[in-house]
Design a protein around this motif. Structure first.
Motif, PDB file in Angstrom:
ATOM      1  N   MET A 271       0.835  -1.197   0.000  1.00 58.52           N
ATOM      2  CA  MET A 271       0.000   0.000   0.000  1.00 58.52           C
ATOM      3  C   MET A 271       0.876   1.256   0.000  1.00 58.52           C
ATOM      4  N   TYR A 272       2.014   1.157   0.647  1.00 53.96           N
ATOM      5  CA  TYR A 272       2.917   2.305   0.690  1.00 53.96           C
ATOM      6  C   TYR A 272       3.464   2.598  -0.710  1.00 53.96           C
ATOM      7  N   ILE A 273       3.888   1.544  -1.395  1.00 53.52           N
ATOM      8  CA  ILE A 273       4.384   1.712  -2.763  1.00 53.52           C
ATOM      9  C   ILE A 273       3.285   2.278  -3.655  1.00 53.52           C
ATOM     10  N   SER A 274       2.089   1.737  -3.467  1.00 55.54           N
ATOM     11  CA  SER A 274       0.945   2.197  -4.244  1.00 55.54           C
ATOM     12  C   SER A 274       0.716   3.700  -4.011  1.00 55.54           C
ATOM     13  N   THR A 275       0.855   4.115  -2.753  1.00 47.12           N
ATOM     14  CA  THR A 275       0.683   5.531  -2.422  1.00 47.12           C
ATOM     15  C   THR A 275       1.695   6.389  -3.179  1.00 47.12           C
ATOM     16  N   LEU A 276       2.942   5.916  -3.172  1.00 53.96           N
ATOM     17  CA  LEU A 276       3.986   6.675  -3.853  1.00 53.96           C
ATOM     18  C   LEU A 276       3.695   6.777  -5.346  1.00 53.96           C
ATOM     19  N   GLU A 277       3.298   5.631  -5.921  1.00 55.39           N
ATOM     20  CA  GLU A 277       3.065   5.607  -7.362  1.00 55.39           C
ATOM     21  C   GLU A 277       1.867   6.446  -7.760  1.00 55.39           C
ATOM     22  N   ARG A 278       0.892   6.511  -6.883  1.00 60.48           N
ATOM     23  CA  ARG A 278      -0.332   7.229  -7.239  1.00 60.48           C
ATOM     24  C   ARG A 278      -0.374   8.616  -6.619  1.00 60.48           C
ATOM     25  N   ALA A 279       0.794   9.139  -6.248  1.00 58.66           N
ATOM     26  CA  ALA A 279       0.848  10.447  -5.582  1.00 58.66           C
ATOM     27  C   ALA A 279       0.188  11.532  -6.433  1.00 58.66           C
ATOM     28  N   ASP A 280       0.465  11.530  -7.749  1.00 61.63           N
ATOM     29  CA  ASP A 280      -0.124  12.557  -8.609  1.00 61.63           C
ATOM     30  C   ASP A 280      -1.639  12.443  -8.640  1.00 61.63           C
ATOM     31  N   GLU A 281      -2.095  11.213  -8.730  1.00 64.64           N
ATOM     32  CA  GLU A 281      -3.540  10.974  -8.761  1.00 64.64           C
ATOM     33  C   GLU A 281      -4.195  11.513  -7.485  1.00 64.64           C
ATOM     34  N   ILE A 282      -3.559  11.190  -6.344  1.00 62.50           N
ATOM     35  CA  ILE A 282      -4.092  11.667  -5.070  1.00 62.50           C
ATOM     36  C   ILE A 282      -4.063  13.193  -5.026  1.00 62.50           C
ATOM     37  N   ALA A 283      -2.975  13.767  -5.549  1.00 60.01           N
ATOM     38  CA  ALA A 283      -2.858  15.226  -5.578  1.00 60.01           C
ATOM     39  C   ALA A 283      -3.991  15.830  -6.414  1.00 60.01           C
ATOM     40  N   ILE A 284      -4.346  15.170  -7.511  1.00 54.59           N
ATOM     41  CA  ILE A 284      -5.455  15.664  -8.344  1.00 54.59           C
ATOM     42  C   ILE A 284      -6.754  15.663  -7.541  1.00 54.59           C
ATOM     43  N   TYR A 285      -6.990  14.546  -6.843  1.00 52.11           N
ATOM     44  CA  TYR A 285      -8.212  14.468  -6.031  1.00 52.11           C
ATOM     45  C   TYR A 285      -8.232  15.580  -4.983  1.00 52.11           C
ATOM     46  N   ARG A 286      -7.057  15.810  -4.387  1.00 54.41           N
ATOM     47  CA  ARG A 286      -6.978  16.837  -3.342  1.00 54.41           C
ATOM     48  C   ARG A 286      -7.217  18.223  -3.949  1.00 54.41           C
ATOM     49  N   SER A 287      -6.664  18.450  -5.165  1.00 46.30           N
ATOM     50  CA  SER A 287      -6.842  19.770  -5.775  1.00 46.30           C
ATOM     51  C   SER A 287      -8.304  19.984  -6.167  1.00 46.30           C
ATOM     52  N   LEU A 288      -8.996  18.900  -6.413  1.00 49.88           N
ATOM     53  CA  LEU A 288     -10.418  19.007  -6.761  1.00 49.88           C
ATOM     54  C   LEU A 288     -11.271  19.220  -5.518  1.00 49.88           C
ATOM     55  N   GLY A 289     -10.665  19.057  -4.344  1.00 52.72           N
ATOM     56  CA  GLY A 289     -11.399  19.329  -3.108  1.00 52.72           C
ATOM     57  C   GLY A 289     -11.728  18.106  -2.282  1.00 52.72           C
ATOM     58  N   MET A 290     -11.044  16.971  -2.545  1.00 51.20           N
ATOM     59  CA  MET A 290     -11.270  15.805  -1.687  1.00 51.20           C
ATOM     60  C   MET A 290     -10.572  16.060  -0.345  1.00 51.20           C
ATOM     61  N   THR A 291     -11.269  15.769   0.743  1.00 52.63           N
ATOM     62  CA  THR A 291     -10.666  16.037   2.053  1.00 52.63           C
ATOM     63  C   THR A 291      -9.640  14.969   2.390  1.00 52.63           C
ATOM     64  N   ARG A 292      -8.800  15.320   3.343  1.00 53.34           N
ATOM     65  CA  ARG A 292      -7.766  14.388   3.783  1.00 53.34           C
ATOM     66  C   ARG A 292      -8.396  13.096   4.306  1.00 53.34           C
ATOM     67  N   ASN A 293      -9.471  13.262   5.057  1.00 51.98           N
ATOM     68  CA  ASN A 293     -10.126  12.086   5.640  1.00 51.98           C
ATOM     69  C   ASN A 293     -10.650  11.142   4.569  1.00 51.98           C
ATOM     70  N   HIS A 294     -11.124  11.731   3.471  1.00 52.27           N
ATOM     71  CA  HIS A 294     -11.627  10.879   2.392  1.00 52.27           C
ATOM     72  C   HIS A 294     -10.498  10.098   1.736  1.00 52.27           C
ATOM     73  N   VAL A 295      -9.365  10.773   1.541  1.00 51.72           N
ATOM     74  CA  VAL A 295      -8.214  10.082   0.950  1.00 51.72           C
ATOM     75  C   VAL A 295      -7.798   8.936   1.871  1.00 51.72           C
ATOM     76  N   ARG A 296      -7.741   9.251   3.169  1.00 56.19           N
ATOM     77  CA  ARG A 296      -7.339   8.237   4.146  1.00 56.19           C
ATOM     78  C   ARG A 296      -8.326   7.058   4.095  1.00 56.19           C
ATOM     79  N   GLY A 297      -9.600   7.398   4.085  1.00 58.33           N
ATOM     80  CA  GLY A 297     -10.642   6.365   4.060  1.00 58.33           C
ATOM     81  C   GLY A 297     -10.540   5.500   2.818  1.00 58.33           C
ATOM     82  N   LEU A 298     -10.243   6.156   1.694  1.00 64.78           N
ATOM     83  CA  LEU A 298     -10.144   5.439   0.422  1.00 64.78           C
ATOM     84  C   LEU A 298      -9.051   4.373   0.485  1.00 64.78           C
TER      85      LEU A 298
END
Ligand SMILES: Nc1ncnc2c1ncn2[C@@H]1O[C@H](COP(=O)(O)OP(=O)(O)OP(=O)(O)O)[C@@H](O)[C@H]1O
Ligand SMILES: [Mg+2]
Lengths: 376, 222
Positions: free
Chosen positions: A275-302
């Protein structure tokens, strides 16, 4: 919420092979725990159940007990007590080991073999040497005991009641009671005197109603110990045996369970890693979600949900697989499968906690990704 | 709508210290189409990070719609970001999702559910209705940037921030993107901030601000 779940599934599909292999680790871990639990509980339950209609009692004497008292009790009073137990209405039968008859023999090297179980039988088959039909005079056939190859050979001479007997053959026959070590021809019965073996000091009681076993056992023990010499005591041998077996299985189960738990822990570490590697690889994707307004808690939950979905699915499959393998093995050894579903439920709970614990660190990492990385 | 007052931005590392913005003041009214130009390293992106609520490590005052969002919780900040659309030079589409899926995710993050009509309309507006089921890798650069703009405009944000939106595109494709921005400006009451190197892109806006070493040296209103 449903879209959230979809996103989670997409996250898992992001690297199917990796998700699958991670899950496989969980499967193997959970599967082996279930397998071991199912096998040990079923086997010990089976061994515990096996003697539900019987128990073995025996005489236990303290070290300082007078040997004469023991001997006296072991013959006449013993049989009287056994008879009394046999007559109880709640007892259907009493099994006493057949005493058999014995003989003291002087071996070729001059030593004495006391209480050798002996029988007269003209037709005993030999594996070495000659049978009685081919010999006359004082002859004997001995049990071919591999441990006594030195002393018991064809041609050696043994002494019985001062007379010399030649060993003409060796047999693997153990006689009608399974413990005969020395055979003599029928004609020797005229001059050789056999001694009755001492009565066995333990016997098995078979009860009429298996559900009354505990009660009957207590009653029988009380009855046997009533008015007995203070240095003697009848005890329940089967209980001691059962306790020993149970202890053995518990230790074995604990040991195997420990090994299985280690594989489960390794699987949990693997989840963290993947999951850690996955997080690193998908960092840009997560950043996109965050820039669109996804909350930290939602990212964590996901991310937490991704870990939990993998862990739960494969843990469930692991339970089923472990259970099936246990069922097959137990069927082969003809032991009924006795396995509590509460144990499985508890195990799944533990696994879920492990999954959540393992997923927490990467999920927090994912939640910490800053969308500012998208701008250069 | 946007108001910066004496904003300083300094990047500090172990062995360097770069002043990216120096007591910068700027006011952008609601609905204005502004272009920001300047040499590489002049602080354009640094300014956009602050205006776009992605960076709070600055001195001075920045207010968006009369409110400073520095120090608010993640919930309020995320809420505010949902009213801002970002368009990046390298598009930043999720490549394993179809074009439609990319927009649907934006829709779900912004409104909590998929507004299918809005997603379809958004694709229609950028002329890519027929590419809904394509994957980003199957699109040209210009098409990808249109998808990115459609995603940014989903739900009608108050502010559209585009950092070098045409930087990775050739001249003709870049003009088409400019036309699209002009079209958006005409149809929506939304402020547009475009960072660019390109004079043609800059001239398409109502107002152009030029930065040199983190300071505004030119401010032209057409
Ligand atoms: N994360 C960072 N860490 C350290 N220094 C930075 C960082 N980001 C930018 N800088 C520095 O701040 C200054 C302004 O950078 P900025 O990215 O705002 O410039 P820019 O105008 O966007 O340039 P470009 O046109 O090349 O994108 C530059 O000198 C740059 O080196
Ligand atoms: Mg830049």
């Amino acid at each position: 919420m449903t879209y959230f779940a979809k996103l989670c599934i997409e996250g898992l599909r992001y690297n199917k092979v990796r998700s699958f292999l991670t899950g496989l680790g969980v499967l193997v871990g959970v599967g082996s725990v279930v397998l071991i639990l199912a096998l040990t509980t079923s086997l010990s339950a089976h061994l515990g159940n096996q003697s539900t209609d019987r128990f073995t009692v025996g005489l236990s004497s303290s070290a300082e007990a007078n040997a004469d008292v023991v001997a006296a009790l072991a013959t006449a009073p013993m049989s009287a007590r056994v008879e009394a137990v046999r007559l109880r209405p709640d007892v259907s039968a009493v099994e006493v080991e057949t005493p058999g008859r014995t003989l003291s023999v002087t071996s070729p090297d001059g030593s004495t073999m006391a209480d050798l179980r002996c029988a007269f039988d003209d037709n005993v088959e030999v594996v070495e040497g000659r049978p009685f039909s081919e010999a006359t005079g004082n002859v004997a056939i001995m049990y071919a005991n591999p441990e006594f190859r030195e002393s018991t050979q064809v041609g050696s001479v043994i002494g019985i009641d001062g007379a010399a007997f030649t060993v003409i053959g060796l047999t693997q026959n153990l006689g009608p009671d399974g413990s005969t070590r020395l055979f003599l021809p029928q004609r020797a019965a005229e001059h050789v005197q056999l001694t009755e073996a001492q009565a066995s000091s333990s016997f098995t009681v078979i009860v009429r109603q298996p559900e009354d076993l505990a009660e009957t056992r207590a009653d029988v023990l009380a009855q046997l110990n009533d008015g007995i010499d203070a240095s003697l005591k009848f005890v329940d041998f089967s209980a001691e045996e059962g306790a020993m077996l149970e202890e053995m299985f518990q230790t074995l189960g604990l040991f195997l369970g420990l090994i299985a738990s280690i594989s489960l822990a390794v699987a949990a570490l693997n989840i963290v890693n993947v999951m850690y590697i996955s997080t690193l690889e998908r960092a840009d994707e997560i950043a996109i979600y965050r820039s669109l307004g996804m909350t930290r808690n939602h990212v964590r939950g996901l991310f937490l949900m991704e870990s939990l979905v993998v862990v739960t699915t494969f843990a469930l499959v692991g339970c089923v697989v472990g259970y099936l393998i246990a069922a097959v093995i137990l069927t082969l050894v003809k032991v009924p499968l006795a396995f509590g579903w509460t144990t499985i439920g508890l195990l799944l709970l533990v696994v879920l906690l492990v999954g959540a614990g393992g997923g927490l660190y990467p999920a927090n990492k994912a939640a910490g990704i800053d969308p500012v990385r998208l701008l250069h | 709508m946007i108001s910066l007052n004496g904003v300083d931005k300094t990047y500090r590392g172990r062995n360097f210290e770069v002043a990216a913005l120096r007591s910068l003041s700027l006011a952008v009214p609601q609905g204005q189409y502004l272009s920001v130009v300047g040499k590489s390293g002049s602080g354009k992106s640094s300014l956009m990070k602050i205006i776009g609520l992605l960076d709070f490590d600055y001195e001075g005052v920045y207010e968006l719609s009369g409110r400073s969002l520095r120090g608010v919780g993640d919930q309020a900040l995320s809420q505010a970001r949902r009213r801002i659309g970002y368009v990046f030079q390298d598009f930043q589409l999720v490549s394993r999702f179809t074009v439609r899926r990319n927009l649907e995710i934006a829709s779900v993050i912004r409104h909590g559910s998929v507004d299918a009509a809005q997603v379809a309309q958004g694709l229609e507006d950028v002329g890519l209705a027929d590419k809904a089921l394509s994957y980003p890798d199957e699109l040209s650069g210009g098409q990808k940037q249109r998808v990115a703009i459609a995603r940014a405009m989903l739900g009608g944000p108050d502010l559209l921030i585009a950092d070098e939106p045409t930087g990775a595109l050739d001249g003709a494709t870049a003009s088409a993107i400019l036309d699209l921005l002009a079209d958006i400006h005409q149809r929506h009451d939304c402020s547009i901030l475009v960072v660019t190197h390109d004079d043609e892109v800059a001239a398409a806006a109502e107002r152009t601000v030029e930065l040199v070493a983190g300071e505004v040296v030119r401010d032209v209103l057409r």
